[in-house]
Motif scaffolding. Structure first.
Motif, mmCIF file in Angstrom:
data_model
loop_
_atom_site.group_PDB
_atom_site.id
_atom_site.type_symbol
_atom_site.label_atom_id
_atom_site.label_comp_id
_atom_site.label_asym_id
_atom_site.label_seq_id
_atom_site.Cartn_x
_atom_site.Cartn_y
_atom_site.Cartn_z
ATOM 1 N N ASP A 167 -11.896 -4.048 -3.460
ATOM 2 C CA ASP A 167 -12.801 -3.359 -4.236
ATOM 3 C C ASP A 167 -13.164 -2.293 -3.533
ATOM 4 O O ASP A 167 -13.109 -2.714 -1.740
ATOM 5 C CB ASP A 167 -14.671 -3.260 -4.813
ATOM 6 C CG ASP A 167 -14.441 -4.199 -5.871
ATOM 7 O OD1 ASP A 167 -14.056 -3.189 -6.866
ATOM 8 O OD2 ASP A 167 -15.407 -4.864 -6.409
ATOM 9 N N LEU A 168 -13.115 -0.984 -3.029
ATOM 10 C CA LEU A 168 -13.263 0.236 -1.272
ATOM 11 C C LEU A 168 -14.446 -0.269 -0.724
ATOM 12 O O LEU A 168 -13.976 -0.839 -0.084
ATOM 13 C CB LEU A 168 -13.190 1.229 -2.077
ATOM 14 C CG LEU A 168 -13.056 2.426 -1.417
ATOM 15 C CD1 LEU A 168 -11.849 2.575 -0.736
ATOM 16 C CD2 LEU A 168 -13.791 3.785 -2.520
ATOM 17 N N LYS A 169 -15.615 -1.148 -1.639
ATOM 18 C CA LYS A 169 -16.939 -0.698 -0.557
ATOM 19 C C LYS A 169 -16.245 -2.033 0.571
ATOM 20 O O LYS A 169 -17.601 -1.943 0.905
ATOM 21 C CB LYS A 169 -17.913 -1.076 -1.918
ATOM 22 C CG LYS A 169 -17.792 -2.109 -2.201
ATOM 23 C CD LYS A 169 -18.643 -2.053 -3.628
ATOM 24 C CE LYS A 169 -19.063 -3.537 -4.492
ATOM 25 N NZ LYS A 169 -19.864 -3.065 -5.603
ATOM 26 N N GLU A 170 -15.864 -2.770 -0.125
ATOM 27 C CA GLU A 170 -15.920 -4.168 0.603
ATOM 28 C C GLU A 170 -14.951 -3.573 1.978
ATOM 29 O O GLU A 170 -14.949 -4.415 2.539
ATOM 30 C CB GLU A 170 -14.648 -5.302 0.134
ATOM 31 C CG GLU A 170 -15.463 -5.565 -0.916
ATOM 32 C CD GLU A 170 -14.348 -6.500 -1.878
ATOM 33 O OE1 GLU A 170 -14.621 -7.453 -0.761
ATOM 34 O OE2 GLU A 170 -14.190 -6.804 -2.457
ATOM 35 N N LEU A 171 -14.353 -2.605 1.847
ATOM 36 C CA LEU A 171 -13.346 -2.286 3.380
ATOM 37 C C LEU A 171 -14.612 -1.349 3.957
ATOM 38 O O LEU A 171 -14.575 -1.376 5.168
ATOM 39 C CB LEU A 171 -12.576 -1.074 3.333
ATOM 40 C CG LEU A 171 -10.971 -1.555 2.906
ATOM 41 C CD1 LEU A 171 -9.574 -0.991 2.406
ATOM 42 C CD2 LEU A 171 -10.815 -3.143 3.409
ATOM 43 N N LEU A 172 -15.697 -1.278 3.277
ATOM 44 C CA LEU A 172 -16.535 -0.097 3.660
ATOM 45 C C LEU A 172 -17.577 -0.208 4.545
ATOM 46 O O LEU A 172 -18.574 -0.422 5.004
ATOM 47 C CB LEU A 172 -17.233 1.158 3.149
ATOM 48 C CG LEU A 172 -15.413 1.689 3.114
ATOM 49 C CD1 LEU A 172 -15.931 3.451 1.536
ATOM 50 C CD2 LEU A 172 -14.513 2.879 3.873
ATOM 51 N N ILE B 196 -8.185 6.989 9.367
ATOM 52 C CA ILE B 196 -7.118 7.078 8.050
ATOM 53 C C ILE B 196 -8.279 7.939 7.098
ATOM 54 O O ILE B 196 -9.312 8.224 6.682
ATOM 55 C CB ILE B 196 -7.270 5.403 7.716
ATOM 56 C CG1 ILE B 196 -6.800 5.593 6.381
ATOM 57 C CG2 ILE B 196 -8.868 4.909 7.515
ATOM 58 C CD1 ILE B 196 -6.590 3.862 6.060
ATOM 59 N N THR B 197 -7.175 8.290 6.180
ATOM 60 C CA THR B 197 -7.913 9.042 4.978
ATOM 61 C C THR B 197 -8.526 8.705 3.473
ATOM 62 O O THR B 197 -8.170 7.337 3.075
ATOM 63 C CB THR B 197 -6.662 9.789 4.355
ATOM 64 O OG1 THR B 197 -5.616 9.364 4.315
ATOM 65 C CG2 THR B 197 -6.262 11.620 5.582
ATOM 66 N N LEU B 198 -9.030 9.331 3.140
ATOM 67 C CA LEU B 198 -9.588 8.047 2.035
ATOM 68 C C LEU B 198 -8.817 7.962 0.682
ATOM 69 O O LEU B 198 -8.790 7.000 0.274
ATOM 70 C CB LEU B 198 -10.795 8.746 1.055
ATOM 71 C CG LEU B 198 -12.067 9.888 2.212
ATOM 72 C CD1 LEU B 198 -12.825 9.932 0.800
ATOM 73 C CD2 LEU B 198 -12.941 8.242 1.906
ATOM 74 N N ILE B 199 -7.336 8.792 0.652
ATOM 75 C CA ILE B 199 -6.472 8.653 -0.383
ATOM 76 C C ILE B 199 -5.749 7.148 0.468
ATOM 77 O O ILE B 199 -5.773 6.006 -0.832
ATOM 78 C CB ILE B 199 -5.599 9.608 -0.447
ATOM 79 C CG1 ILE B 199 -6.765 11.217 -1.206
ATOM 80 C CG2 ILE B 199 -3.557 8.846 -1.329
ATOM 81 C CD1 ILE B 199 -5.049 11.433 -1.190
ATOM 82 N N ALA C 237 0.651 -0.912 -0.169
ATOM 83 C CA ALA C 237 0.240 0.180 0.219
ATOM 84 C C ALA C 237 1.021 1.148 -0.146
ATOM 85 O O ALA C 237 0.247 2.549 -0.561
ATOM 86 C CB ALA C 237 -0.681 0.106 1.389
ATOM 87 N N ASP C 238 2.424 1.342 -0.006
ATOM 88 C CA ASP C 238 2.973 2.250 0.372
ATOM 89 C C ASP C 238 2.980 2.946 1.406
ATOM 90 O O ASP C 238 2.981 4.233 1.582
ATOM 91 C CB ASP C 238 2.630 2.966 -1.259
ATOM 92 C CG ASP C 238 4.239 3.684 -1.521
ATOM 93 O OD1 ASP C 238 5.359 3.522 -0.843
ATOM 94 O OD2 ASP C 238 4.054 4.495 -1.882
ATOM 95 N N VAL C 239 2.657 3.037 2.790
ATOM 96 C CA VAL C 239 1.962 3.647 3.692
ATOM 97 C C VAL C 239 3.339 2.974 4.842
ATOM 98 O O VAL C 239 3.945 1.527 4.522
ATOM 99 C CB VAL C 239 1.224 2.636 4.668
ATOM 100 C CG1 VAL C 239 0.332 3.561 3.656
ATOM 101 C CG2 VAL C 239 0.762 1.535 4.429
ATOM 102 N N HIS C 240 3.858 3.763 5.804
ATOM 103 C CA HIS C 240 4.877 2.827 6.614
ATOM 104 C C HIS C 240 4.119 1.748 7.400
ATOM 105 O O HIS C 240 3.214 1.988 7.633
ATOM 106 C CB HIS C 240 4.872 3.963 7.230
ATOM 107 C CG HIS C 240 6.433 3.840 9.006
ATOM 108 N ND1 HIS C 240 6.101 3.263 9.480
ATOM 109 C CD2 HIS C 240 7.288 4.795 8.470
ATOM 110 C CE1 HIS C 240 7.627 3.446 10.491
ATOM 111 N NE2 HIS C 240 8.321 3.775 9.858
ATOM 112 N N ALA D 250 -7.018 -0.719 -0.151
ATOM 113 C CA ALA D 250 -8.065 -1.556 -0.649
ATOM 114 C C ALA D 250 -7.310 -2.395 -1.754
ATOM 115 O O ALA D 250 -7.268 -3.451 -2.214
ATOM 116 C CB ALA D 250 -8.682 -0.652 -0.901
ATOM 117 N N SER D 251 -6.571 -1.487 -3.193
ATOM 118 C CA SER D 251 -6.085 -1.710 -3.665
ATOM 119 C C SER D 251 -4.595 -2.762 -3.399
ATOM 120 O O SER D 251 -4.631 -3.488 -4.100
ATOM 121 C CB SER D 251 -5.012 -0.223 -4.901
ATOM 122 O OG SER D 251 -5.014 -0.747 -5.518
#
Length: 70
Positions: A65-70, A50-53, A33-36, A59-60
């Protein structure tokens, strides 16, 4: 504020659930996810708003899909 913490808890639990289903460690997911590396743990423990970005990055990285996390 209680609703906010409930939302963060549910989101963190969902990230953990999908991550473990995919057989990924927190560090592996962070890399994808390219995060720490500590950021994923903070999300899963509901310590980070967490931000939407970053939701989209995670999710990626999880291949969902984004909706699967929400």
């Amino acid at each position: 504020m209680k609703n906010k913490s409930e939302i963060l808890i549910k989101f963190g639990d969902r990230v953990r659930e999908i991550r473990t289903q995919k057989g990924l460690s927190q560090e592996q997911l962070a890399s994808l996810a390219d995060v720490h590396r500590t950021y994923i743990g903070m999300i899963e423990r509901a310590e980070k708003n967490i931000t939407l970005i970053n939701i989209n990055k995670i999710a990626s990285a999880l291949g969902v899909d984004l909706k699967e996390l929400l």
